[in-house]
Design a protein around this motif. Structure first.
Motif, short mmCIF file in Angstrom:
data_model
loop_
_atom_site.label_atom_id
_atom_site.label_comp_id
_atom_site.label_asym_id
_atom_site.label_seq_id
_atom_site.Cartn_x
_atom_site.Cartn_y
_atom_site.Cartn_z
N LEU A 25 0.68 -1.30 0.10
CA LEU A 25 -0.16 0.04 -0.08
C LEU A 25 0.77 1.23 0.07
CD1 LEU A 25 -2.99 1.05 0.26
CD2 LEU A 25 -2.40 1.08 2.72
N THR A 26 0.71 2.34 -0.98
CA THR A 26 1.37 3.28 -1.16
C THR A 26 0.69 4.24 0.06
OG1 THR A 26 1.92 3.11 -3.32
CG2 THR A 26 1.87 5.60 -2.24
N VAL A 27 1.24 4.87 1.18
CA VAL A 27 0.57 5.72 2.23
C VAL A 27 1.17 6.96 2.01
CG1 VAL A 27 0.53 6.09 4.71
CG2 VAL A 27 0.42 3.76 3.46
N VAL A 28 0.34 8.08 2.05
CA VAL A 28 0.81 9.42 2.15
C VAL A 28 0.07 10.17 3.28
CG1 VAL A 28 1.11 11.53 1.11
CG2 VAL A 28 1.32 9.56 -0.24
N MET A 29 0.88 10.62 4.13
CA MET A 29 0.02 11.25 5.44
C MET A 29 0.81 12.28 6.11
SD MET A 29 1.01 8.14 8.38
CE MET A 29 2.42 7.30 8.54
N VAL A 30 0.07 13.41 6.87
CA VAL A 30 0.34 14.58 7.53
C VAL A 30 0.43 13.88 8.77
CG1 VAL A 30 -0.39 16.83 8.30
CG2 VAL A 30 -0.45 16.14 5.74
N LEU A 31 1.66 14.23 9.58
CA LEU A 31 1.78 14.06 10.95
C LEU A 31 2.58 15.07 11.65
CD1 LEU A 31 3.15 10.35 11.22
CD2 LEU A 31 0.96 11.18 11.66
N HIS A 32 2.09 15.43 12.86
CA HIS A 32 2.51 16.57 13.54
C HIS A 32 3.75 15.97 14.51
CE1 HIS A 32 0.54 20.23 12.98
NE2 HIS A 32 -0.72 19.76 13.06
N ASP A 33 3.68 14.91 15.07
CA ASP A 33 4.84 14.41 16.02
C ASP A 33 6.08 14.04 14.81
OD1 ASP A 33 6.50 12.37 17.47
OD2 ASP A 33 4.94 12.59 18.93
N LEU A 34 7.09 14.77 15.07
CA LEU A 34 8.47 14.59 14.45
C LEU A 34 8.98 13.39 14.35
CD1 LEU A 34 9.79 18.22 14.54
CD2 LEU A 34 7.94 17.38 12.54
N ASN A 35 9.00 12.89 15.66
CA ASN A 35 9.77 11.66 16.09
C ASN A 35 9.31 10.44 15.31
OD1 ASN A 35 12.01 12.83 17.41
ND2 ASN A 35 10.93 12.77 19.40
N LEU A 36 8.02 10.25 15.39
CA LEU A 36 7.22 9.37 14.80
C LEU A 36 7.13 9.54 13.30
CD1 LEU A 36 3.59 9.20 17.19
CD2 LEU A 36 5.44 7.62 17.19
N ALA A 37 6.91 10.58 12.92
CA ALA A 37 7.27 10.73 11.51
C ALA A 37 8.48 10.31 10.95
CB ALA A 37 7.20 12.15 10.97
N ALA A 38 9.46 10.51 11.86
CA ALA A 38 10.73 9.96 11.07
C ALA A 38 10.79 8.54 11.53
CB ALA A 38 11.72 10.55 11.95
N ARG A 39 10.25 7.94 12.37
CA ARG A 39 10.31 6.48 12.78
C ARG A 39 9.55 5.56 11.65
NH1 ARG A 39 8.00 3.33 18.30
NH2 ARG A 39 7.80 1.45 17.40
N PHE A 40 8.47 6.09 11.06
CA PHE A 40 7.71 5.42 10.35
C PHE A 40 7.93 5.79 8.76
CE2 PHE A 40 5.49 4.65 14.46
CZ PHE A 40 5.24 3.13 14.17
N ALA A 41 8.27 6.87 8.37
CA ALA A 41 8.39 7.36 7.03
C ALA A 41 9.55 6.60 6.30
CB ALA A 41 8.50 8.86 7.10
N ASP A 42 9.49 6.53 5.07
CA ASP A 42 10.33 5.77 4.14
C ASP A 42 10.97 7.19 3.51
OD1 ASP A 42 10.07 3.19 4.19
OD2 ASP A 42 8.21 3.45 3.06
N TYR A 43 10.05 8.41 3.18
CA TYR A 43 10.41 9.54 2.55
C TYR A 43 9.48 10.58 3.51
CZ TYR A 43 11.67 12.32 -1.46
OH TYR A 43 12.25 13.27 -2.24
N MET A 44 10.24 11.70 3.60
CA MET A 44 9.84 12.85 4.40
C MET A 44 9.59 14.03 3.31
SD MET A 44 11.21 12.58 8.14
CE MET A 44 10.30 13.76 9.00
N ILE A 45 8.63 14.93 3.48
CA ILE A 45 8.63 16.01 2.77
C ILE A 45 8.29 17.11 3.98
CG2 ILE A 45 6.98 17.50 1.07
CD1 ILE A 45 6.38 15.05 -0.51
N ALA A 46 9.17 18.21 3.84
CA ALA A 46 9.13 19.21 4.73
C ALA A 46 8.63 20.55 4.11
CB ALA A 46 10.21 19.60 5.47
#
Length: 260
Positions: free
Chosen positions: A193-214
Motif C-alpha cells: 500500500l502506498t501511504v501518504v500522511m500528514v503528521l505533527h509528531d516529528l519523532n513518529l514521522a521519522a520512525r515510520f516514514a520511508d520518505y519525508m516532505i518538509a
C-alpha cells in the motif's frame, strides 16, 4: 524501478480569501510511506486535500498512475485513491461492518446490493485490521484508536493502492497513535500500500516514514529520507527551534531529544 503513482505539477491550492499553495510540484512513489511535516498553516493539509480532490485546484495538474485526474471519473479515482480526512465522524447507530462496507460503493451500480465478492473483501479487511470481533459493534462505543482502524478498514475495502491520511493520530493517546501507525506500516510492507500522511509528531514521522516532505509557507523546503530531513538546521528553519538530535536505539532513525 519504483514508479511515481501520484504526481502534482504546478499546483495552486487555497480558499476564496487566500491561496495557501502556489506553483508546487510533488510526486509520490509506489509502495512508499511518505510523511509530510511542517508548521501549522504551512499547507500540509491543503496539499493533501488538493491531491484527494477534496479541495478544488486553482491551477496545476494531478496525475494518478500516469493519467490526468481531470480525465478520470469519480468512480475511477475512488478505485485507485482513498482519502481519510482529519477528525472524520461517524453517523449514529451504525456498526463497524456497515462503515467498512461503504468502501465497496465505488464498485457497485445504482441500487446494487453487496455481491459475494464484496462480502468476502469486507471480511478480509476486517481480519487485516483486527476488527472481526467488533464487526457488529456500534461505532459510538469504540475507542479513538479503534475508530481510526475502522476508517482505515473502509479505505482498504475500496481496494485502492494509494491512501492519503490527514493527521490520522490527532486526538489519540500515545498507545493508540502507535497502534494506528504500526497498522499502516504493516499494510504498506505486506500489501504494498502506498501511504501518504500528514503528521505533527516529528519523532513518529521519522520512525515510520520511508520518505519525508518538509513544507513551510506553502512550499516544499526539503524532502528525502528521515536522515536527510530530520536535522537540527532543517528544524530550525521550519519551526524556529534549536533542536538537539539523537538516534533511536532500536530503529536507528533520527529523533529530537530536546528543543528550545
Amino acid at each position: 524501478m519504483t514508479k511515481e503513482v501520484l504526481v502534482g505539477r504546478g499546483l495552486a491550492l487555497g480558499y476564496p480569501q487566500k491561496t495557501i499553495v502556489q506553483s508546487l510540484n510533488v510526486s509520490f512513489l509506489e509502495k512508499q510511506m511518505t510523511v509530510i511535516i511542517g508548521p501549522n498553516g504551512c499547507g500540509k493539509s491543503t496539499l493533501l486535500k488538493g491531491l484527494g480532490r477534496i479541495l478544488d485546484r486553482n491551477a496545476g495538474e494531478i496525475f494518478l498512475n500516469q493519467k490526468n485526474i481531470s480525465e478520470l471519473s469519480s468512480k475511477e479515482i475512488a478505485q485507485q485513491l482513498a482519502f481519510l480526512p482529519q477528525g472524520a465522524s461517524f453517523p449514529e447507530d451504525v456498526t463497524v461492518k456497515e462503515i467498512v462496507a461503504v468502501g465497496r460503493y465505488p464498485y457497485q451500480g445504482l441500487l446494487q446490493k453487496k455481491s459475494l465478492e464484496d462480502e468476502q473483501i469486507i471480511n478480509e479487511v476486517l481480519d487485516q485490521t483486527g476488527l472481526c470481533e467488533l464487526a457488529d459493534t456500534n461505532v459510538q462505543y469504540l475507542s479513538g484508536g479503534q475508530k481510526q482502524r475502522v476508517w482505515i478498514a473502509m479505505a482498504l475495502a475500496q481496494k485502492t493502492p494509494i491512501i492519503l491520511l490527514d493527521e490520522p493520530t490527532t486526538y489519540l493517546d500515545m498507545g493508540h497513535q502507535l497502534e494506528v501507525l504500526k497498522l499502516l506500516q504493516r499494510l504498506n510492507r505486506e500489501m504494498g500500500l502506498t501511504v501518504v500522511m500528514v503528521l505533527h509528531d516529528l519523532n513518529l514521522a521519522a520512525r515510520f516514514a520511508d520518505y519525508m516532505i518538509a513544507m513551510k509557507d506553502g512550499e516544499i523546503h526539503y524532502q528525502g529520507t528521515p536522515h536527510d530531513v530530520m536535522t537540527a538546521p532543517v528544524l530550525q528553519e521550519l519551526f524556529g527551534i534549536t533542536a538537539i538530535m539523537g538516534q533511536d536505539p532500536v530503529d536507528k532513525t533520527p529523533i529530537c531529544l530536546r528543543f528550545e
